[in-house]
Scaffold this motif. Structure first.
Motif, short mmCIF file in Angstrom:
data_model
loop_
_atom_site.label_atom_id
_atom_site.label_comp_id
_atom_site.label_asym_id
_atom_site.label_seq_id
_atom_site.Cartn_x
_atom_site.Cartn_y
_atom_site.Cartn_z
N TYR A 153 0.82 -1.21 0.00
CA TYR A 153 0.00 0.00 0.00
C TYR A 153 0.85 1.26 0.00
O TYR A 153 0.45 2.28 -0.56
CB TYR A 153 -0.93 -0.01 1.21
CG TYR A 153 -1.94 1.11 1.20
CD1 TYR A 153 -2.91 1.17 0.19
CD2 TYR A 153 -1.93 2.10 2.17
CE1 TYR A 153 -3.82 2.19 0.17
CE2 TYR A 153 -2.85 3.13 2.14
CZ TYR A 153 -3.78 3.17 1.13
OH TYR A 153 -4.69 4.20 1.10
N PHE A 220 -5.38 -4.23 -0.95
CA PHE A 220 -5.98 -5.03 0.12
C PHE A 220 -5.45 -4.65 1.50
O PHE A 220 -6.17 -4.78 2.49
CB PHE A 220 -5.83 -6.54 -0.16
CG PHE A 220 -4.57 -7.15 0.39
CD1 PHE A 220 -4.54 -7.59 1.71
CD2 PHE A 220 -3.45 -7.30 -0.38
CE1 PHE A 220 -3.38 -8.15 2.24
CE2 PHE A 220 -2.29 -7.85 0.14
CZ PHE A 220 -2.26 -8.27 1.45
N LEU A 225 -6.36 -3.26 7.16
CA LEU A 225 -6.21 -2.33 8.29
C LEU A 225 -7.55 -1.99 8.93
O LEU A 225 -7.72 -2.06 10.15
CB LEU A 225 -5.61 -1.02 7.79
CG LEU A 225 -4.13 -0.79 7.92
CD1 LEU A 225 -3.80 0.64 7.57
CD2 LEU A 225 -3.71 -1.08 9.34
N PHE A 226 -8.52 -1.64 8.08
CA PHE A 226 -9.82 -1.20 8.61
C PHE A 226 -10.56 -2.36 9.25
O PHE A 226 -11.18 -2.21 10.30
CB PHE A 226 -10.66 -0.57 7.50
CG PHE A 226 -10.37 0.89 7.31
CD1 PHE A 226 -9.24 1.29 6.63
CD2 PHE A 226 -11.20 1.85 7.84
CE1 PHE A 226 -8.94 2.63 6.47
CE2 PHE A 226 -10.91 3.20 7.69
CZ PHE A 226 -9.79 3.59 7.00
N GLY A 263 -20.75 -3.53 8.05
CA GLY A 263 -20.78 -2.09 7.84
C GLY A 263 -19.47 -1.57 7.28
O GLY A 263 -19.43 -0.89 6.25
N VAL A 264 -18.38 -1.93 7.94
CA VAL A 264 -17.09 -1.41 7.51
C VAL A 264 -16.69 -2.02 6.18
O VAL A 264 -16.08 -1.36 5.32
CB VAL A 264 -16.02 -1.63 8.61
CG1 VAL A 264 -15.51 -3.03 8.66
CG2 VAL A 264 -14.84 -0.69 8.39
N LEU A 271 -15.72 2.68 -1.15
CA LEU A 271 -14.56 3.58 -1.31
C LEU A 271 -13.58 3.03 -2.33
O LEU A 271 -13.09 3.74 -3.21
CB LEU A 271 -13.86 3.78 0.03
CG LEU A 271 -14.55 4.71 1.01
CD1 LEU A 271 -13.77 4.79 2.30
CD2 LEU A 271 -14.72 6.09 0.41
N LEU A 274 -14.91 3.43 -5.80
CA LEU A 274 -14.77 4.79 -6.31
C LEU A 274 -13.33 5.07 -6.73
O LEU A 274 -13.08 5.69 -7.76
CB LEU A 274 -15.20 5.80 -5.24
CG LEU A 274 -16.67 5.75 -4.83
CD1 LEU A 274 -16.95 6.76 -3.73
CD2 LEU A 274 -17.56 6.03 -6.03
N TRP A 275 -12.37 4.62 -5.92
CA TRP A 275 -10.97 4.91 -6.23
C TRP A 275 -10.48 4.08 -7.40
O TRP A 275 -9.75 4.57 -8.25
CB TRP A 275 -10.10 4.71 -4.99
CG TRP A 275 -10.15 5.86 -4.07
CD1 TRP A 275 -10.17 7.18 -4.42
CD2 TRP A 275 -10.21 5.83 -2.63
NE1 TRP A 275 -10.24 7.96 -3.30
CE2 TRP A 275 -10.25 7.18 -2.19
CE3 TRP A 275 -10.22 4.82 -1.69
CZ2 TRP A 275 -10.32 7.51 -0.85
CZ3 TRP A 275 -10.28 5.16 -0.36
CH2 TRP A 275 -10.32 6.49 0.06
N GLN A 278 -11.49 5.36 -10.85
CA GLN A 278 -10.78 6.52 -11.41
C GLN A 278 -9.28 6.27 -11.53
O GLN A 278 -8.53 7.19 -11.83
CB GLN A 278 -11.03 7.74 -10.55
CG GLN A 278 -10.75 7.48 -9.09
CD GLN A 278 -10.84 8.73 -8.27
OE1 GLN A 278 -9.94 9.53 -8.29
NE2 GLN A 278 -11.93 8.89 -7.56
N THR A 321 -17.35 11.21 -14.03
CA THR A 321 -17.74 11.68 -12.70
C THR A 321 -19.21 11.42 -12.44
O THR A 321 -19.60 11.06 -11.32
CB THR A 321 -17.44 13.18 -12.57
OG1 THR A 321 -16.15 13.43 -13.09
CG2 THR A 321 -17.50 13.62 -11.12
N LEU A 324 -19.60 7.98 -11.26
CA LEU A 324 -19.19 7.86 -9.86
C LEU A 324 -20.30 8.35 -8.94
O LEU A 324 -20.59 7.75 -7.90
CB LEU A 324 -17.93 8.69 -9.61
CG LEU A 324 -16.62 8.09 -10.05
CD1 LEU A 324 -15.48 9.04 -9.79
CD2 LEU A 324 -16.38 6.80 -9.30
N THR B 293 -7.28 4.67 10.59
CA THR B 293 -8.47 3.86 10.84
C THR B 293 -9.36 4.46 11.93
O THR B 293 -10.21 3.78 12.47
CB THR B 293 -8.09 2.43 11.26
OG1 THR B 293 -7.26 2.52 12.42
CG2 THR B 293 -7.36 1.70 10.18
N ALA B 296 -12.99 3.69 11.75
CA ALA B 296 -13.42 2.32 11.45
C ALA B 296 -14.15 1.66 12.61
O ALA B 296 -15.02 0.82 12.39
CB ALA B 296 -12.21 1.47 11.07
N GLY B 299 -17.89 1.92 12.36
CA GLY B 299 -18.56 1.44 11.15
C GLY B 299 -19.33 0.18 11.32
O GLY B 299 -19.01 -0.85 11.69
#
Lengths: 340, 299
Positions: A153, A220, A225-226, A263-264, A271, A274-275, A278, A321, A324, B293, B296, B299
């Motif tokens: 990343y 990924f 991370l999230f 949810g996350v 997200l 969207l990224w 583009q 756009t 998007l 994060t 997060a 979420g």
């Protein structure tokens, strides 16, 4: 409204009162001239002054340019016309929009972009989830592996694509050397320029799959991370209770852990969608848009630089756009429906 | 093997330690280690390959692509000075350093004021500002590139680094603001209120109280912005490609691939521009991860 104290600053108790006041801060314009500012008026003023540098930069270099795109899309303007372009001499035309809208190449690029973005987003979230779950329970060396997993990343995209291009190179890439030597390939595969190859009964878009794999590889870690952050705050007692009741690990995951992560994961998927939609850098650097990987971003670039047609590039960008925005609107609508 | 019994909801469950449960556990444990091994191989593999290839003499690298490890006798650092001195990567690194430092400093300076206002102050237009920033974050860079290219052409800022820095600031301010907001929220506001009672003005308050307390977070944000600016490719390509003297590292490497430069030199260049980023990331990893994060957990 509270009166300022003698030092011109509000006492702390009064500040608390002001903060919890649900009403909108009173506008500075409503003030009697010469009257001292109330605490909330001062807060209002300070707030605006403090955000103004950020707002100015963002307005000048993001919002204004976007308005310009909307303008250029309806002008017949090429790069050479720029020095002679004046605001008061503009003639509007819908020729760009019609040309782009009826162009077969635009729609094929749109389809490629959609396939690319959806596969990359779903893939990144799925791989991120698998790695986050695998690294959930602590073990010796977990911290090192976590840091290692994040490296794609943060890698400079140019360095990453250069390494991948070498890995996949038909003549001196180790992947092809391995395939020919050990997997019995008849000849090396030009991974990044082959638009389709027949594998058994299927026709496989080789280059497109390579750029999707690259995007998943590169993004990924963010999903990882999230999802890890969300897993860390998931209460353990529910899972323990399920285990005591005899639920297996898979069942516990599906019925207890997954609902907390949905949810996350949905947010991440949107997200990333969207990224990836583009994304220009990765595809341009890996394939240059060859081998059936011409996405909308690459089309905008080639309209702008190769054909030097600003109107057409802007029209393509504007439509992109718009697509998007549709994704954002659908997501917002789904969120709202869930809440009701 | 104990028979499955039914719990009150009617689902079949298995007692702990039953053959079914332990078989499931064994499969999952194996899958877990397979995922970990694959993740490590896939993430570290390409980087390791790049490092190894950069240490090989070109002839040996071209002769057998599968012979990955350089023998102790043939390992050489020659490709690095070649890339940095002969192919101008050193100059590119100096340019990128300037651009990235300027971007990091200015973007963080702007966003710390904005983040403070967003966290602590109620002002007219606060929510509008938030929405605009979110919108900017989602606008496609390639679409903004068209008018920015035209605009900078018109005011002849193409080919200058100032234009590039300004664009980078606008591109990074939303994410910097988001991260800083998270860090500032973690600081108790009571200290600031105490300072204000003691007669501290707003700017002095930010400089003397907020900034020192949020310093680790500010440093992490600056590092993240630095990394984005250092890695950026598209705008550098659009604004600077005609001016070799001002190429950034990304542009330098990407343009090298166009010429017939030995692969080992290309790899050395790629690794050389990667090292500062990876080193910085590893130093500030914990802070960066919490900052990124921050949202997060909800979420």
């Amino acid at each position: 409204m509270s009166a300022p104290t003698r030092t011109g600053r509000p006492a702390p108790r009064q500040r608390e009162v002001i903060r919890s006041d649900p009403g909108r801060p009173r506008s500075l314009l409503l003030r009697r001239p010469g009257a001292p500012l109330t605490a909330s008026q001062r807060e209002d003023l300070h707030g605006r002054v403090l955000v103004s540098p950020t707002v100015i930069v963002v307005l000048a270099f993001a919002v204004l340019p976007f308005c310009a795109v909307a303008l250029f899309a309806f002008l017949d303007v090429r790069l050479v016309d720029i020095p002679r372009l004046y605001i008061d001499e503009l003639t509007f035309t819908t020729a760009n929009m019609t040309a782009v809208w009826t162009s077969e190449r635009f729609w094929s690029a749109a389809l490629t972009t959609a396939i690319y973005a959806v596969s990359a987003a779903v893939g990144a979230v799925a791989v991120g989830l698998a790695v986050a779950l695998a690294l959930r329970a602590p073990f010796r060396g977990r911290a090192v592996i976590r840091a290692l997993v994040l490296t794609p990343y943060i890698l400079p995209v140019v360095a990453a694509t250069t390494i991948w291009k070498t890995l996949l190179h038909p003549t001196y890439g180790p992947v092809n050397a391995f395939g020919v030597q050990w997997l019995g390939w008849d000849e090396p595969i030009a991974f990044l320029t082959t638009s389709s190859a027949d594998v058994g009964p299927f026709s496989v878009p080789v280059a497109l799959m390579c750029v999707i794999a690259f995007e998943i590889w590169k993004t990924f870690p963010l999903a990882f991370l999230f999802i890890t952050a969300r897993l860390q705050v998931a209460p353990k007692d529910l899972e323990e209770a399920a285990a005591i009741d005899g639920a297996g690990k898979t069942r516990t995951f599906i019925h207890i852990v997954l609902p907390q992560l949905i949810g996350v994961m949905a947010l991440l998927a949107v997200l990333r969608l969207l990224w990836s939609f583009q994304n220009f850098n990765d595809i341009y650097l890996l394939t240059g848009g060859a081998g059936g990987t011409e996405v909308l971003a690459v089309r905008v670039y080639s309209e702008l630089i190769v054909r030097a047609d600003i109107g057409s590039a802007s029209a393509t960008g504007l439509l992109m756009t718009g697509m998007l925005l549709v994704v954002v609107a659908v997501y917002a609508w789904m969120l709202r429906r869930e809440r009701v | 093997m104990s028979p499955p019994r039914r719990n009150p909801t009617g689902n079949r469950t298995y007692p702990i330690g039953s053959a079914r449960a332990s078989r499931e556990d064994r499969v999952l444990a194996a899958a877990r280690w397979a995922v970990i091994a694959a993740a490590v191989a896939v993430t570290a593999g390409p980087l390791l390959y790049g490092v190894l290839l950069s240490l090989k003499p070109f002839a040996a690298a071209a002769a057998d692509p599968l012979d990955l490890f350089p023998t102790p006798g043939e390992a050489t650092f020659e490709a690095y000075p070649t890339a940095i001195l002969e192919f101008g990567l050193g100059r590119n690194m100096l340019t990128s350093l300037q651009v990235a430092l300027a971007t990091a400093f200015l973007a963080v300076a702007c966003s710390i004021l904005g983040a403070y206002a967003a966290v602590r102050l109620r002002f007219f237009g606060r929510s509008t500002v938030n929405v605009v920033f979110l919108g900017v974050y989602l606008l496609p860079g390639i679409v903004l590139a068209v008018p920015l290219f035209v605009l900078l052409n018109r005011i002849s800022l193409t080919g200058t680094l100032i234009g590039l820095v300004l664009v980078y600031i606008a591109q990074t301010v939303p994410v910097a603001l988001y991260m800083l907001r998270g860090y500032l929220q973690a600081i108790p506001s009571s200290v600031e209120e105490a300072a204000m009672i003691d007669g501290c003005g707003r700017l002095a308050l930010i400089r003397r109280v907020v900034l020192p307390m949020a310093l680790p977070g500010v440093a992490a944000t600056a590092l993240y912005v630095f990394m984005i600016a250092w890695n950026e490719y598209l705008f550098a390509l659009l604004f600077l490609v005609g001016d070799r003297e001002r190429w950034t590292v990304s542009l330098g490497i990407a343009q090298l691939t166009e010429f017939s430069v030995p692969t080992t030199v290309l790899m050395a260049g790629s690794i050389a521009i990667t090292i500062p980023v990876v080193a910085g990331f590893l130093l500030a990893q914990r802070l960066l991860v919490t900052g990124l994060t921050a949202g997060a957990e909800k979420g």
